[in-house]
Design a protein around this motif. Structure first.
Motif, mmCIF file in Angstrom:
data_model
loop_
_atom_site.group_PDB
_atom_site.id
_atom_site.type_symbol
_atom_site.label_atom_id
_atom_site.label_comp_id
_atom_site.label_asym_id
_atom_site.label_seq_id
_atom_site.Cartn_x
_atom_site.Cartn_y
_atom_site.Cartn_z
ATOM 1 N N HIS A 35 0.858 -1.188 0.000
ATOM 2 C CA HIS A 35 0.000 0.000 0.000
ATOM 3 C C HIS A 35 0.893 1.238 0.000
ATOM 4 O O HIS A 35 1.863 1.315 0.783
ATOM 5 C CB HIS A 35 -0.899 0.012 1.241
ATOM 6 N N PRO A 36 0.603 2.196 -0.881
ATOM 7 C CA PRO A 36 1.469 3.364 -0.949
ATOM 8 C C PRO A 36 1.578 4.138 0.368
ATOM 9 O O PRO A 36 2.602 4.788 0.622
ATOM 10 C CB PRO A 36 0.825 4.227 -2.044
ATOM 11 N N GLY A 37 0.555 4.047 1.227
ATOM 12 C CA GLY A 37 0.619 4.762 2.497
ATOM 13 C C GLY A 37 1.663 4.187 3.431
ATOM 14 O O GLY A 37 2.201 4.897 4.285
ATOM 15 N N THR A 38 1.926 2.888 3.274
ATOM 16 C CA THR A 38 2.935 2.231 4.125
ATOM 17 C C THR A 38 4.016 1.576 3.262
ATOM 18 O O THR A 38 4.578 0.542 3.617
ATOM 19 C CB THR A 38 2.261 1.166 4.995
ATOM 20 N N ALA A 39 4.295 2.190 2.137
ATOM 21 C CA ALA A 39 5.207 1.605 1.146
ATOM 22 C C ALA A 39 6.610 1.403 1.684
ATOM 23 O O ALA A 39 7.259 0.389 1.400
ATOM 24 C CB ALA A 39 5.241 2.494 -0.089
ATOM 25 N N LYS A 40 7.090 2.362 2.511
ATOM 26 C CA LYS A 40 8.458 2.241 3.003
ATOM 27 C C LYS A 40 8.582 1.075 3.964
ATOM 28 O O LYS A 40 9.534 0.284 3.877
ATOM 29 C CB LYS A 40 8.872 3.537 3.697
ATOM 30 N N ASP A 50 8.441 -1.049 -6.852
ATOM 31 C CA ASP A 50 7.668 -0.483 -7.967
ATOM 32 C C ASP A 50 8.340 -0.861 -9.297
ATOM 33 O O ASP A 50 9.228 -0.162 -9.792
ATOM 34 C CB ASP A 50 7.588 1.033 -7.828
ATOM 35 N N ALA A 51 7.904 -1.962 -9.867
ATOM 36 C CA ALA A 51 8.512 -2.465 -11.108
ATOM 37 C C ALA A 51 8.238 -1.547 -12.287
ATOM 38 O O ALA A 51 9.076 -1.418 -13.189
ATOM 39 C CB ALA A 51 8.002 -3.872 -11.402
ATOM 40 N N PRO A 73 15.740 -1.071 -4.767
ATOM 41 C CA PRO A 73 16.278 -2.284 -4.123
ATOM 42 C C PRO A 73 15.260 -3.391 -3.889
ATOM 43 O O PRO A 73 15.647 -4.561 -3.719
ATOM 44 C CB PRO A 73 16.818 -1.744 -2.785
ATOM 45 N N HIS A 74 13.999 -3.058 -3.926
ATOM 46 C CA HIS A 74 12.971 -4.084 -3.671
ATOM 47 C C HIS A 74 12.365 -4.623 -4.971
ATOM 48 O O HIS A 74 11.391 -5.381 -4.927
ATOM 49 C CB HIS A 74 11.877 -3.512 -2.772
ATOM 50 N N VAL A 75 12.938 -4.223 -6.098
ATOM 51 C CA VAL A 75 12.538 -4.761 -7.405
ATOM 52 C C VAL A 75 13.609 -5.748 -7.851
ATOM 53 O O VAL A 75 14.801 -5.408 -7.911
ATOM 54 C CB VAL A 75 12.381 -3.642 -8.459
ATOM 55 N N LYS A 76 13.186 -6.927 -8.179
ATOM 56 C CA LYS A 76 14.122 -7.940 -8.664
ATOM 57 C C LYS A 76 14.323 -7.754 -10.165
ATOM 58 O O LYS A 76 13.351 -7.650 -10.913
ATOM 59 C CB LYS A 76 13.588 -9.340 -8.376
ATOM 60 N N VAL A 77 15.577 -7.711 -10.604
ATOM 61 C CA VAL A 77 15.890 -7.499 -12.025
ATOM 62 C C VAL A 77 16.429 -8.803 -12.614
ATOM 63 O O VAL A 77 17.426 -9.349 -12.111
ATOM 64 C CB VAL A 77 16.921 -6.365 -12.218
#
Length: 538
Positions: A352-357, A363-364, A436-440
């Motif tokens: 959820h963008p409100g608690t995204a951190k 965000d791919a 860092p939370h997007v896997k490439v």
């Protein structure tokens, strides 16, 4: 004793020939020429200049047989008109009788053409070529893109086309093999004792999926007069349009186009027509036209970049290669882009963008967009030309939270290709750091095709240049911002090969058309190529 008898017989026959064909010469001149001819034939001198006749009359270059060399392609004595010559009638060839000519044969011709002198072969005619072409374009052999990396997509139309080519080759008496992947291979064994390079000839049997290809209606327009062409219901191919830019050069030619609702498929049915006509001619000629081993392949899936993916190198691995897949009437592709395909997948993590951190949002979409935007503007395709390469992220697909970016990388020079590789590798690392939370994932990184100039046979340029000269066709060597069947072979480690024009115009569009006379010029050049390659050392 045998030599003396032979000399006497030759002397009598030559004297009779001189009286028959050169009655205007004095008996002294005739006698002098006969002696020279007989002496030359006996010692097997490859070149004799007739003496006793004024130089402006006649110059002969004779082989050991005492015959004037005849072109294996035109079936006629090679001669040129002279403004000053007045030769007596009868120049040993019925086509030249009673003409004022000056026979001039290159003094070295005998050595270069001894395998094929005096032969007569029946060439495929332009009308036969047209009939073959019309049969081919009626087969809807459109290829199809696939989103699945590594897949070799096949269509019913390509299978049908491969089957048709196989049957046609069988009827011609060719040694032919059709693979499960719709490649059609033809092998013509060598008929010379000399060790010469194996000649490879390639084309492709599919046509592009970039324009409509169902229900093709070929329309033949003879003696074109240079005006706008009405294709169908208010659909025109206009002379002043980009697609019709070549029309102003085609007055009097035979054009084949469609009704404007589909493409024609001349890319590469033109090439298929030329190649099969060449095969037909060579098989018909048999041992009359000397050549080394000839390997022919009709490839599927060229227009989706996969022509070499399933190539059988045990059936096709020539020493020198020529590809029949070029546009226009004169261009010979001497070098082309090297093409790399890079597919990068960005795997997202929903939050959820409100608690995204706190939930570590991945965000791919943002990562994929940043990757696309990171390409330097000067390296985008719309900002390059000539021999400048480019990086082109051309497609983004999505599945849930995941986004996949498809990129085309093109370049002529290896140094530029290495620079592009560094840029893309750096960009991927930046995306990993910034998101860092997007896997490439690197889904695909392959060499689709390579510059044929990297490894083509060193005599390729000379062969095609001389073949065109012998055929009387003007050509131009060019660098092409694209690829061919031969360039796909190069990426697989096979020999690169020049790509010869085939009369294709406005390809990959509903305005596509082909020119019969240009197809025939390409066919005539390839006949010369066969003869010239047969004279190379293996």
């Amino acid at each position: 004793m045998k030599t003396n008898n032979r000399r006497k017989i030759l002397y009598i026959l030559s004297a009779f020939g001189m009286m028959l064909f050169f009655p205007a010469l004095s008996s002294g001149q005739q006698s002098k020429i006969v002696k020279e001819l007989v002496r030359g034939i006996t010692v097997k001198t490859p070149s004799i200049v007739a003496k006793g006749i004024p130089k402006e009359y006649l110059k002969l270059s004779l082989g050991a047989s005492g015959r004037i060399p005849v072109s294996p392609i035109t079936d006629r004595v090679q001669y040129s008109r002279s403004r000053t010559s007045k030769i007596p009638s009868g120049i040993l060839d019925t086509a030249a009788i009673r003409e004022s000519v000056r026979i001039h044969v290159d003094p070295g011709m005998y050595e270069r053409s001894k395998e094929t002198r005096n032969i007569k072969i029946r060439r495929t005619t332009p009308e036969e070529m047209l009939a073959r072409f019309l049969k081919y374009v009626n087969i809807e052999s459109q290829s199809q893109e696939s989103d699945i990396a590594g897949e070799f997509p096949m269509t019913e139309g390509q299978i049908e086309m491969a089957q048709f080519l196989e049957k046609e080759a069988q009827v011609l008496g060719a040694e032919v093999y059709r693979s499960e992947d719709a490649y059609v291979y033809i092998n013509i064994p060598s008929n010379t004792r000399e060790k010469v390079p194996t000649l490879g000839i390639s084309c492709h049997l599919d046509f592009t999926p970039e324009a409509p290809g169902k229900g093709i209606i070929p329309i033949v327009r003879r003696n074109y007069q240079g005006d706008d062409i009405l294709l169908g219901d208010n659909r025109y191919l206009r002379v002043d349009s980009p697609e019709g830019a070549d029309l102003k050069y085609l007055n009097g030619k035979t054009l084949i186009h469609t009704d404007g609702t589909t493409l024609l498929g001349g890319d590469d049915k033109n090439g298929c027509t030329i190649v099969m006509s060449l095969v037909e001619t060579l098989l018909r000629a048999g041992n009359k036209m000397k050549h080394g081993e000839i390997q022919v392949v009709f490839c599927p899936n060229e227009d989706v970049g996969l022509a070499a993916e399933r190539i059988d190198t045990t059936r096709f691995n020539p020493d020198i290669l020529f590809d029949l897949d070029g546009e226009g009437a004169s261009e010979v592709l001497a070098e082309n882009f090297t093409a790399r395909s890079l597919v990068v997948k960005f795997v997202g993590r929903y939050a959820h963008p409100g608690t995204a951190k706190q939930q570590q949002l991945g965000d791919a979409l943002a990562a994929a967009s940043s990757f696309v935007a990171a390409v330097p503007l000067k390296y985008r395709p719309e900002n390059t030309e000539g021999r400048e390469g480019y990086i082109h992220p051309w497609k983004v697909s999505s599945e849930g939270n995941d986004y996949t970016v498809h990129s085309r990388i093109r370049y002529f020079d290896k140094e530029e290709g290495e620079e592009f590789a560094r840029i893309l590798a750096d960009n991927i690392e930046k995306m990993k750091q910034n998101f860092p939370h997007v896997k490439v994932e690197i889904v695909q990184d392959i060499l689709q095709y390579e510059n044929v100039a990297y490894n083509m046979h060193p005599e390729s340029h000379t062969i095609i240049e001389n073949a065109a000269k012998n055929a009387g066709v003007k050509i131009e060597f060019v660098s092409v911002r694209g690829g061919t069947t031969a360039s796909m072979f190069t990426a697989k480690g096979l020999r690169g090969g020049m790509c010869l024009f085939t009369g294709q115009h406005a390809i990959h569009s509903v305005h596509e058309y082909s020119v019969l006379e240009e197809m025939y010029d390409s066919y005539r050049i390839m006949l010369q190529v066969v003869s010239l390659v047969a004279r190379l050392k293996g």
